[in-house]
Design a protein around this motif. Structure first.
Motif, PDB file in Angstrom:
ATOM      1  N   PHE A  91       3.230  -8.113  -1.190  1.00  0.00           N
ATOM      2  CA  PHE A  91       4.369  -8.255  -0.289  1.00  0.00           C
ATOM      3  C   PHE A  91       5.023  -6.897  -0.032  1.00  0.00           C
ATOM      4  N   ALA A  92       5.140  -6.098  -1.071  1.00  0.00           N
ATOM      5  CA  ALA A  92       5.793  -4.788  -0.953  1.00  0.00           C
ATOM      6  C   ALA A  92       4.985  -3.806  -0.112  1.00  0.00           C
ATOM      7  N   TYR A  93       3.679  -3.846  -0.274  1.00  0.00           N
ATOM      8  CA  TYR A  93       2.777  -2.934   0.435  1.00  0.00           C
ATOM      9  C   TYR A  93       1.784  -3.761   1.245  1.00  0.00           C
ATOM     10  N   PRO A  94       2.250  -4.393   2.318  1.00  0.00           N
ATOM     11  CA  PRO A  94       1.358  -5.289   3.076  1.00  0.00           C
ATOM     12  C   PRO A  94       0.157  -4.520   3.624  1.00  0.00           C
ATOM     13  N   PRO A  95      -1.020  -5.133   3.508  1.00  0.00           N
ATOM     14  CA  PRO A  95      -2.234  -4.450   3.968  1.00  0.00           C
ATOM     15  C   PRO A  95      -2.304  -4.388   5.489  1.00  0.00           C
ATOM     16  N   ALA A  96      -3.016  -3.410   5.958  1.00  0.00           N
ATOM     17  CA  ALA A  96      -3.251  -3.271   7.396  1.00  0.00           C
ATOM     18  C   ALA A  96      -4.752  -3.205   7.626  1.00  0.00           C
ATOM     19  N   THR A  97      -5.212  -3.865   8.668  1.00  0.00           N
ATOM     20  CA  THR A  97      -6.636  -3.849   8.994  1.00  0.00           C
ATOM     21  C   THR A  97      -7.051  -2.487   9.534  1.00  0.00           C
ATOM     22  N   VAL A  98      -6.192  -1.888  10.329  1.00  0.00           N
ATOM     23  CA  VAL A  98      -6.453  -0.558  10.871  1.00  0.00           C
ATOM     24  C   VAL A  98      -5.199   0.286  10.692  1.00  0.00           C
ATOM     25  N   PRO A  99      -5.280   1.564  10.585  1.00  0.00           N
ATOM     26  CA  PRO A  99      -6.527   2.312  10.628  1.00  0.00           C
ATOM     27  C   PRO A  99      -7.286   2.177   9.313  1.00  0.00           C
ATOM     28  N   LYS A 100      -8.586   2.387   9.402  1.00  0.00           N
ATOM     29  CA  LYS A 100      -9.415   2.389   8.202  1.00  0.00           C
ATOM     30  C   LYS A 100      -8.988   3.589   7.369  1.00  0.00           C
ATOM     31  N   SER A 101      -9.182   3.499   6.075  1.00  0.00           N
ATOM     32  CA  SER A 101      -8.795   4.597   5.201  1.00  0.00           C
ATOM     33  C   SER A 101      -9.528   5.864   5.571  1.00  0.00           C
ATOM     34  N   GLY A 102      -8.777   6.929   5.704  1.00  0.00           N
ATOM     35  CA  GLY A 102      -9.368   8.222   6.015  1.00  0.00           C
ATOM     36  C   GLY A 102      -9.734   8.988   4.762  1.00  0.00           C
ATOM     37  N   GLY A 103      -9.577   8.336   3.600  1.00  0.00           N
ATOM     38  CA  GLY A 103      -9.927   8.991   2.353  1.00  0.00           C
ATOM     39  C   GLY A 103      -8.983  10.117   1.996  1.00  0.00           C
ATOM     40  N   GLY A 104      -7.703   9.995   2.380  1.00  0.00           N
ATOM     41  CA  GLY A 104      -6.722  11.033   2.093  1.00  0.00           C
ATOM     42  C   GLY A 104      -6.623  11.309   0.606  1.00  0.00           C
ATOM     43  N   ASP A 105      -5.851  12.330   0.270  1.00  0.00           N
ATOM     44  CA  ASP A 105      -5.768  12.739  -1.132  1.00  0.00           C
ATOM     45  C   ASP A 105      -4.801  11.879  -1.946  1.00  0.00           C
ATOM     46  N   GLY A 106      -4.189  10.885  -1.344  1.00  0.00           N
ATOM     47  CA  GLY A 106      -3.299   9.980  -2.066  1.00  0.00           C
ATOM     48  C   GLY A 106      -1.907  10.529  -2.293  1.00  0.00           C
ATOM     49  N   SER A 107      -1.588  11.679  -1.715  1.00  0.00           N
ATOM     50  CA  SER A 107      -0.266  12.269  -1.873  1.00  0.00           C
ATOM     51  C   SER A 107       0.788  11.410  -1.193  1.00  0.00           C
ATOM     52  N   ARG A 108       1.969  11.382  -1.783  1.00  0.00           N
ATOM     53  CA  ARG A 108       3.090  10.671  -1.167  1.00  0.00           C
ATOM     54  C   ARG A 108       3.536  11.447   0.060  1.00  0.00           C
ATOM     55  N   VAL A 109       3.804  10.747   1.127  1.00  0.00           N
ATOM     56  CA  VAL A 109       4.284  11.404   2.350  1.00  0.00           C
ATOM     57  C   VAL A 109       5.655  10.887   2.763  1.00  0.00           C
ATOM     58  N   LEU A 110       6.178   9.890   2.038  1.00  0.00           N
ATOM     59  CA  LEU A 110       7.483   9.322   2.369  1.00  0.00           C
ATOM     60  C   LEU A 110       8.175   8.917   1.077  1.00  0.00           C
ATOM     61  N   ASP A 111       9.432   9.242   0.983  1.00  0.00           N
ATOM     62  CA  ASP A 111      10.262   8.823  -0.144  1.00  0.00           C
ATOM     63  C   ASP A 111      11.520   8.211   0.453  1.00  0.00           C
ATOM     64  N   TYR A 112      11.760   6.937   0.152  1.00  0.00           N
ATOM     65  CA  TYR A 112      12.867   6.225   0.791  1.00  0.00           C
ATOM     66  C   TYR A 112      14.233   6.826   0.471  1.00  0.00           C
ATOM     67  N   ARG A 113      14.387   7.450  -0.666  1.00  0.00           N
ATOM     68  CA  ARG A 113      15.665   8.087  -1.011  1.00  0.00           C
ATOM     69  C   ARG A 113      15.786   9.470  -0.372  1.00  0.00           C
ATOM     70  N   ALA A 178       7.316  19.361   1.332  1.00  0.00           N
ATOM     71  CA  ALA A 178       6.633  18.585   0.295  1.00  0.00           C
ATOM     72  C   ALA A 178       7.648  17.819  -0.552  1.00  0.00           C
ATOM     73  N   LEU A 179       7.268  16.622  -0.922  1.00  0.00           N
ATOM     74  CA  LEU A 179       8.113  15.824  -1.808  1.00  0.00           C
ATOM     75  C   LEU A 179       7.959  16.326  -3.238  1.00  0.00           C
ATOM     76  N   PRO A 180       9.043  16.294  -4.011  1.00  0.00           N
ATOM     77  CA  PRO A 180       8.911  16.696  -5.415  1.00  0.00           C
ATOM     78  C   PRO A 180       8.035  15.691  -6.158  1.00  0.00           C
TER      79      PRO A 180
END
Length: 199
Positions: A91-113, A178-180
């Motif tokens: 529920f917190a991280y609802p899946p999306a069919t697209v875009p397909k995973s680009g194989g990113g490095d998994g770095s956080r790009v958004l911090d809600y605070r 960059a996020l800390p």
């Protein structure tokens, strides 16, 4: 019952199992329950509640318990397995069919605070929505967040954080925005013990 310990559950937000798609405009409205142990439990749906959960979940070192009681509007389920927790994660991280995973490095790009000002201004700029004066279903919030145009500062910042090329100026901007690194509770304690040693 309303806390889950890391010893009982090893989960990751990227794994969704049978979670529902984010928004299905053809057959149904927005979800308001999760199924745990074969029983449906009514959720708090406001985006602020789920921003808090995502922040806490991303800080969770799985050596301590994670309080999830505030996520439920009524009865609080007993959560004892990774599968139970996975329903909440879906529920917190609802899946999306697209875009397909680009194989990113998994770095956080958004911090809600940290990015709160930019999220607020982007919603006001693009949609005319004042997030301080409205309640909104978490999935609706996520859909609108995903749909932000490149004209918003938030979109620009996320672009810098995602940049993986060789351009020196973009690398400088990536570092600037960059996020800390988030420290777990154990890491914070280690740092505090280290600093206390030198006092």
């Amino acid at each position: 019952g309303n806390r889950i310990s890391g010893e009982e559950c090893r989960i990751h937000p990227a794994r969704h199992g049978d979670a529902e798609e984010m928004i299905d405009l053809i057959t149904k409205g927005l979800p308001d329950t999760v199924t745990i142990g074969g029983e449906a439990f009514l959720l708090e749906k406001d985006f602020r509640t789920w921003m808090r959960f995502c922040d806490e979940f991303e800080m969770w070192d799985q050596k301590q318990s994670l309080n999830v009681s505030y996520l439920f509007a009524d009865e609080i389920p007993h959560i004892s397995t990774a599968e139970d927790m996975q329903a909440i994660i879906g529920f917190a991280y609802p899946p999306a069919t697209v875009p397909k995973s680009g194989g990113g490095d998994g770095s956080r790009v958004l911090d809600y605070r940290i990015d709160a000002d930019y999220i607020y201004s982007a919603f006001l700029q693009q949609y005319g929505i004042d997030l301080t004066e409205t309640g909104m279903h978490w999935h609706k919030f996520r859909a609108l967040l995903n749909g932000l145009s490149s004209a918003t500062k938030l979109h620009e910042i996320i672009g810098y954080r995602c940049y993986n090329g060789d351009d020196k100026e973009y690398k400088r901007l990536r570092e600037m925005w960059a996020l800390p690194v988030k420290l777990s509770a154990a890491d914070v304690q280690t740092v505090q013990e280290f600093e206390a040693y030198f006092e």
